[in-house]
Design a protein around this motif. Sequence first.
Motif, PDB file in Angstrom:
ATOM      1  N   ILE A  92       0.955  -1.383  -0.015  1.00 31.07           N
ATOM      2  CA  ILE A  92      -0.028  -0.045  -0.015  1.00 31.07           C
ATOM      3  C   ILE A  92       0.953   1.167  -0.010  1.00 31.07           C
ATOM      4  O   ILE A  92       0.705   2.175  -0.728  1.00 31.07           O
ATOM      5  CB  ILE A  92      -0.799   0.064   1.027  1.00 31.07           C
ATOM      6  N   VAL A 140       1.833   1.946  -3.215  1.00 26.77           N
ATOM      7  CA  VAL A 140       0.821   2.637  -4.137  1.00 26.77           C
ATOM      8  C   VAL A 140       0.638   4.134  -3.528  1.00 26.77           C
ATOM      9  O   VAL A 140       0.235   5.057  -4.574  1.00 26.77           O
ATOM     10  CB  VAL A 140      -0.723   1.945  -3.879  1.00 26.77           C
ATOM     11  N   ARG A 191      -0.965  -5.393 -10.728  1.00 25.76           N
ATOM     12  CA  ARG A 191      -2.330  -5.118 -11.786  1.00 25.76           C
ATOM     13  C   ARG A 191      -3.292  -6.121 -11.120  1.00 25.76           C
ATOM     14  O   ARG A 191      -3.086  -7.307 -10.631  1.00 25.76           O
ATOM     15  CB  ARG A 191      -2.024  -5.479 -12.916  1.00 25.76           C
ATOM     16  N   PHE A 220      -8.824  -4.426   0.301  1.00 23.66           N
ATOM     17  CA  PHE A 220      -8.381  -3.123   0.420  1.00 23.66           C
ATOM     18  C   PHE A 220      -7.148  -3.086  -0.442  1.00 23.66           C
ATOM     19  O   PHE A 220      -6.686  -2.075  -1.165  1.00 23.66           O
ATOM     20  CB  PHE A 220      -7.941  -2.658   1.804  1.00 23.66           C
ATOM     21  N   ASN A 256      -8.712  -2.851  -4.061  1.00 26.68           N
ATOM     22  CA  ASN A 256      -8.716  -1.491  -4.163  1.00 26.68           C
ATOM     23  C   ASN A 256      -7.728  -0.526  -4.588  1.00 26.68           C
ATOM     24  O   ASN A 256      -7.521   0.224  -5.657  1.00 26.68           O
ATOM     25  CB  ASN A 256      -9.379  -0.981  -3.104  1.00 26.68           C
ATOM     26  N   ALA A 257      -6.694  -0.968  -3.754  1.00 20.06           N
ATOM     27  CA  ALA A 257      -5.615   0.022  -3.971  1.00 20.06           C
ATOM     28  C   ALA A 257      -5.025  -0.217  -5.661  1.00 20.06           C
ATOM     29  O   ALA A 257      -4.453   0.829  -6.212  1.00 20.06           O
ATOM     30  CB  ALA A 257      -4.559  -0.080  -2.999  1.00 20.06           C
ATOM     31  N   LEU A 258      -4.911  -1.375  -5.809  1.00 22.80           N
ATOM     32  CA  LEU A 258      -4.384  -1.918  -7.141  1.00 22.80           C
ATOM     33  C   LEU A 258      -5.052  -1.069  -8.203  1.00 22.80           C
ATOM     34  O   LEU A 258      -4.495  -1.021  -9.347  1.00 22.80           O
ATOM     35  CB  LEU A 258      -4.142  -3.184  -7.387  1.00 22.80           C
ATOM     36  N   GLU A 259      -6.272  -0.696  -7.803  1.00 23.24           N
ATOM     37  CA  GLU A 259      -6.823  -0.260  -9.227  1.00 23.24           C
ATOM     38  C   GLU A 259      -6.572   1.550  -9.307  1.00 23.24           C
ATOM     39  O   GLU A 259      -7.034   2.256 -10.221  1.00 23.24           O
ATOM     40  CB  GLU A 259      -8.354  -0.032  -8.841  1.00 23.24           C
ATOM     41  N   PHE A 260      -5.823   2.122  -8.340  1.00 23.98           N
ATOM     42  CA  PHE A 260      -5.500   3.594  -8.288  1.00 23.98           C
ATOM     43  C   PHE A 260      -4.145   3.887  -8.510  1.00 23.98           C
ATOM     44  O   PHE A 260      -3.410   4.443  -7.722  1.00 23.98           O
ATOM     45  CB  PHE A 260      -6.003   4.151  -7.101  1.00 23.98           C
ATOM     46  N   GLY A 261      -3.494   3.154  -9.751  1.00 25.76           N
ATOM     47  CA  GLY A 261      -2.225   3.597  -9.972  1.00 25.76           C
ATOM     48  C   GLY A 261      -0.977   3.054  -8.907  1.00 25.76           C
ATOM     49  O   GLY A 261      -0.205   3.692  -8.637  1.00 25.76           O
ATOM     50  N   ALA A 262      -1.104   1.918  -9.018  1.00 23.07           N
ATOM     51  CA  ALA A 262      -0.312   0.940  -7.932  1.00 23.07           C
ATOM     52  C   ALA A 262       0.982   0.744  -9.098  1.00 23.07           C
ATOM     53  O   ALA A 262       0.960   0.426 -10.204  1.00 23.07           O
ATOM     54  CB  ALA A 262      -0.775  -0.501  -7.708  1.00 23.07           C
ATOM     55  N   GLU A 266      -3.573  10.183 -12.351  1.00 23.59           N
ATOM     56  CA  GLU A 266      -3.056   9.105 -11.799  1.00 23.59           C
ATOM     57  C   GLU A 266      -2.575   7.721 -12.228  1.00 23.59           C
ATOM     58  O   GLU A 266      -2.447   6.805 -11.463  1.00 23.59           O
ATOM     59  CB  GLU A 266      -4.129   8.579 -10.334  1.00 23.59           C
ATOM     60  N   ASN A 293       0.452   1.383 -15.284  1.00 26.49           N
ATOM     61  CA  ASN A 293      -0.885   0.852 -14.651  1.00 26.49           C
ATOM     62  C   ASN A 293      -1.796   2.070 -14.742  1.00 26.49           C
ATOM     63  O   ASN A 293      -1.267   3.174 -14.855  1.00 26.49           O
ATOM     64  CB  ASN A 293      -0.678   0.567 -13.058  1.00 26.49           C
ATOM     65  N   THR A 294      -3.055   1.671 -14.862  1.00 26.86           N
ATOM     66  CA  THR A 294      -4.088   2.699 -15.184  1.00 26.86           C
ATOM     67  C   THR A 294      -4.482   3.124 -13.629  1.00 26.86           C
ATOM     68  O   THR A 294      -4.121   2.542 -12.667  1.00 26.86           O
ATOM     69  CB  THR A 294      -5.192   2.149 -15.776  1.00 26.86           C
ATOM     70  N   SER A 295      -5.542   4.064 -13.690  1.00 32.63           N
ATOM     71  CA  SER A 295      -5.926   4.570 -12.392  1.00 32.63           C
ATOM     72  C   SER A 295      -7.379   4.694 -12.583  1.00 32.63           C
ATOM     73  O   SER A 295      -7.964   5.600 -13.661  1.00 32.63           O
ATOM     74  CB  SER A 295      -5.241   5.765 -11.620  1.00 32.63           C
ATOM     75  N   TYR A 327      -3.705   5.810   0.804  1.00 30.84           N
ATOM     76  CA  TYR A 327      -2.630   5.722  -0.170  1.00 30.84           C
ATOM     77  C   TYR A 327      -2.822   7.078  -1.168  1.00 30.84           C
ATOM     78  O   TYR A 327      -1.700   7.279  -1.825  1.00 30.84           O
ATOM     79  CB  TYR A 327      -2.679   4.482  -0.889  1.00 30.84           C
TER      80      TYR A 327
END
Lengths: 600, 600
Positions: free
Chosen positions: A207, A210, A500, A524, A527-533, B70, B107-109, B133
């Motif tokens: 996290i 991220v 991803r 969680f 989720n975090a992986l969906e926001f630009g990890a 992001e 990665n996308t976001s 995060y």
Amino acid sequence: MRLKREVYIGELNKDFIGKEVTVSGWVLRRRDHGGIIFLDLRDRSGLLQVVFEEDIDQEVHNLADSIRIEYVVSVRGKIRKRPEGMENPKISTGDIELVATDVEIHNTSKTPPFPLDEDLSEVSEALRLKYRYLEMRSPEGLTPFIFRHKVNHSIREFLNSRGFLEIETPYLTKSTPEGARDYLVPSRLYPGKFYALPQSPQLFKQILMVAGVDRYYQIVRCFRDEDLRADRQPEFTQLDMEMSFVEEQDVMALIEELMSYIFEKNLGITLSTPFPVITFEKALEEYGTDRPDLRFDLKLQNLSELFKDSSFKVFRGALDAGGVVKGLKAPATFSRKELEDLTKFAQDLGAKGLAWIKYSKNGKTFEEKWNSPIVKFFEPSVLERLVEVFKVEEEQVTFFFVADSKEIANLVLGELRKHIANKLNLIPQGVFTFTWVVDFPLFEWDDEENRLVSVHHPFTHPKEEDLPLLDTDPLKVRARAYDLVLNGIEVGGGSIRIHRKDLQQKIFKLLSISEEEAEEKFGFLLNALEFGAPPHGGIAFGLDRLIMLMLGKKSIREVIAFPKTQRAQCLLTGAPAEVKIEQILELHLLPGWEKKPKTE
Amino acid sequence: MRLKREVYIGELNKDFIGKEVTVSGWVLRRRDHGGIIFLDLRDRSGLLQVVFEEDIDQEVHNLADSIRIEYVVSVRGKIRKRPEGMENPKISTGDIELVATDVEIHNTSKTPPFPLDEDLSEVSEALRLKYRYLEMRSPEGLTPFIFRHKVNHSIREFLNSRGFLEIETPYLTKSTPEGARDYLVPSRLYPGKFYALPQSPQLFKQILMVAGVDRYYQIVRCFRDEDLRADRQPEFTQLDMEMSFVEEQDVMALIEELMSYIFEKNLGITLSTPFPVITFEKALEEYGTDRPDLRFDLKLQNLSELFKDSSFKVFRGALDAGGVVKGLKAPATFSRKELEDLTKFAQDLGAKGLAWIKYSKNGKTFEEKWNSPIVKFFEPSVLERLVEVFKVEEEQVTFFFVADSKEIANLVLGELRKHIANKLNLIPQGVFTFTWVVDFPLFEWDDEENRLVSVHHPFTHPKEEDLPLLDTDPLKVRARAYDLVLNGIEVGGGSIRIHRKDLQQKIFKLLSISEEEAEEKFGFLLNALEFGAPPHGGIAFGLDRLIMLMLGKKSIREVIAFPKTQRAQCLLTGAPAEVKIEQILELHLLPGWEKKPKTE
């Protein structure tokens, strides 16, 4: 306090001769020679001879007379040169002594349960743990902890200089058992809910990547409620690290620099880098284990091909059952008794038996050359091939063979290799041999759970080129993981992580973790992986074990101030202990244990 | 990874003009001007303008076109000077931009739930904690954690240079509730027994002194299962310290040096030392609290003597009941509405009311000078005395009075003092005012438990000169304790400890802790005190709070990476959470909660 310390004992030397000082410490030894009282006074920094002469103030002399070993005192007096011939070159203050003019007894002491000025390794560990404070107070007792303190500081120095941030992650967190058992902490505010103590900060450090932290580390306590085998502790300390935008070689190179720094700084040892890299496959093939000790050679040989036409029914049977014949060359011969012991050793590890052949290079006849109940089963050409395969240069050697499944053969010969190396003193001491082990399988099959499980953990990235195998032959997929092995002991392990969401979900699926369960436990992270990890990877070290190895100690308990026993008890405090029933009820729990005698 | 980072954004400057670099990071903003795509790319170290021009490779342009905020990307290109007039002096790379030739999308976001390039203080804390995060990834998001990292390192630097050893103490230890509630950890191996998470390593650090460690510290997590009021966390970080052969002034002097070091090093602020020392008694008398904020004056005055002959029945009644009349001078006048609000403020704290008198120095008549419904009750000479007592120099002031028990009067006026200072902007900002509070009582009476309890903890040493009072008037005994207060908030507390068993036993007895109970809970400490325990003392700091104050933040949650809410929940992971019933049963416990809806 009437007499206040002015100087540590370790700071004293000839320059202080003629000066008045006050020192404080404990009485290690006490002697009385016709009215003159000698104390060996000890503080953390050293040992000093203190003399109370006959012509001293009577009250002070009386006080001094009452002093017994391990009393804690402050002494004021003048430093003088020791009389000719009375010097003690073993200690830094061996040329001087303190002629006391005043003394203050801060506290008395009962007689310690073991003498502190002798070798404590003879004292039972249980007694030493119960009186840990006395063991630590003995002359060498603090050495491991001072060393550990310095290693920790040098780790921080190095990592800080490389832009790593130490960030504290929670200890009261969520139970995500995947691997070992969690320690649970009941919640008073939320009936039926629990915190868990972290087995490692794995998810938090991901996290943090991220979160853009880029380079994270933490010297952190981890907890595993395992059945304690070998040298494990319910709580242990980990050097935990994670980096963004890296690949395997970046993490490995940095760790080699880190290890070089702390070995140089704390042991004065220059490590040779880069560390050798060996694949999981090759490690098993050549050393029978994925934690090979490379301080010595003695590689295993796969002899299945050599013996493929053998009529020897033990070998034949193993090969026909899809197993292997593997061998090991010991550069020595053994007595009948020794061979029996080695066979027993192999059997205890699961081998059906241990075949051996003694070989004497200079033997004139076949019989002088080859000695074993089984040589009769083999063509001489096969035997000669053995000599070639093992590149025998010694005059006399013994070949050992295990014919069994690959797993058993590797286990037994891997252990036998270490056992024989120890026995023959083939392992150089004071040597630190690192090796990376890579290309681990991503999964293994768990017969009990009847599913794939992760060899490392579910967040490990598969090798890019093996991604197609996820769909066709997942057991063949290799992980982007790397373990660091020191002298045959795993000290660190890490990997490039999955960054991803789709790949992470696919791995959960392969591990038979349902979407619902994945969401509940790891939602969680998903989720975090969906926001630009970002791409990221890291490593974690068992710090207790690393420090144990650096110090040449046999157990991590030697480098932990207040360790638990193998049975997870603290002999000093008596933890775990009973609590008031009210405390349990307040946590919305009920006793579920049978009444057991208090001594359990 | 196809494009690997070569440099952090923050390292870029004019010297790089004309050079090719690869940078990696997140897209904070994105603009599109007639086919030219601008990205503001962000990593931990800074922000860089990236330009995808029209004549770029079509595939790269298409990729760039798909990038949203992001997304995490690496960009390769050439650094060039920004066009005249397009510089951005607010950022360190404001003179340059990167002309992209290649891009890799790692990665996308999804669109963040709140924009990261705006002031996040408007976003609800619950949302920020759930997406911690993202908050951390925002431009200033990591600042508190980088600062905290540096403070921790400077603490270690300082203490290591002074011979302190950082030694790790156990987290799975024994429950010794004396003060707050322990978090318990059930033991699987010992049915009915529990570990407890430490409220502080108090007993272990004392044991380490008995072990001869001499100077110990630890940056360590502590745990208290309290009903969470104000700004508390179930787990918090403490700087824990202990020293042998010391007295109060030794610890205090060292801490002043430590604070000076970390304030200088991390804030560039030179503290003035020695810090003022105020007694508990005087702090209550003058500030109404034992945590006085000395950034501003406004001392309380005890007016009981002045009003001893007053006929005003409110004052009369309080004094006759053994209470006090105390007053506070505010250098301002207030509207009727404001006075009503202040009265409400006082009443909410337990006052029956709040008397006030407005005074105008230059008033020509009595009425112009004195304005209050209650002035009629007092002789003019008494009123004039007020002006003297409060050393009034201002033209107009308002006196406030509380007539009540000493406790209520101090509480109300102490809070009112801060409230008014805030309201009148009397508190200088960016100022750090430390003060020591000493001479605390050793005990206080607990009505609920009907026994003496420790003001600090049972291991605190009484003042030598008060030892006889232990037998005659224990509530009068003062402790060898010292609290460190910064800007009216307690940041540290410590004491000289008891190092003799007989005195420790006596204190337990006074606390109504039976010999059996003392033995069961603290037996290991009592044992250790019998084996040459040295005189020792120490201190512990709430590190979260200290760092919060240094940063001028309002809550410790702002300086903890993954804090819990006031209701002890982690909004990121959802801890505490339900676990499998098997996990509970394995701990020899049974569910004792009623079935509650899952949302609880």
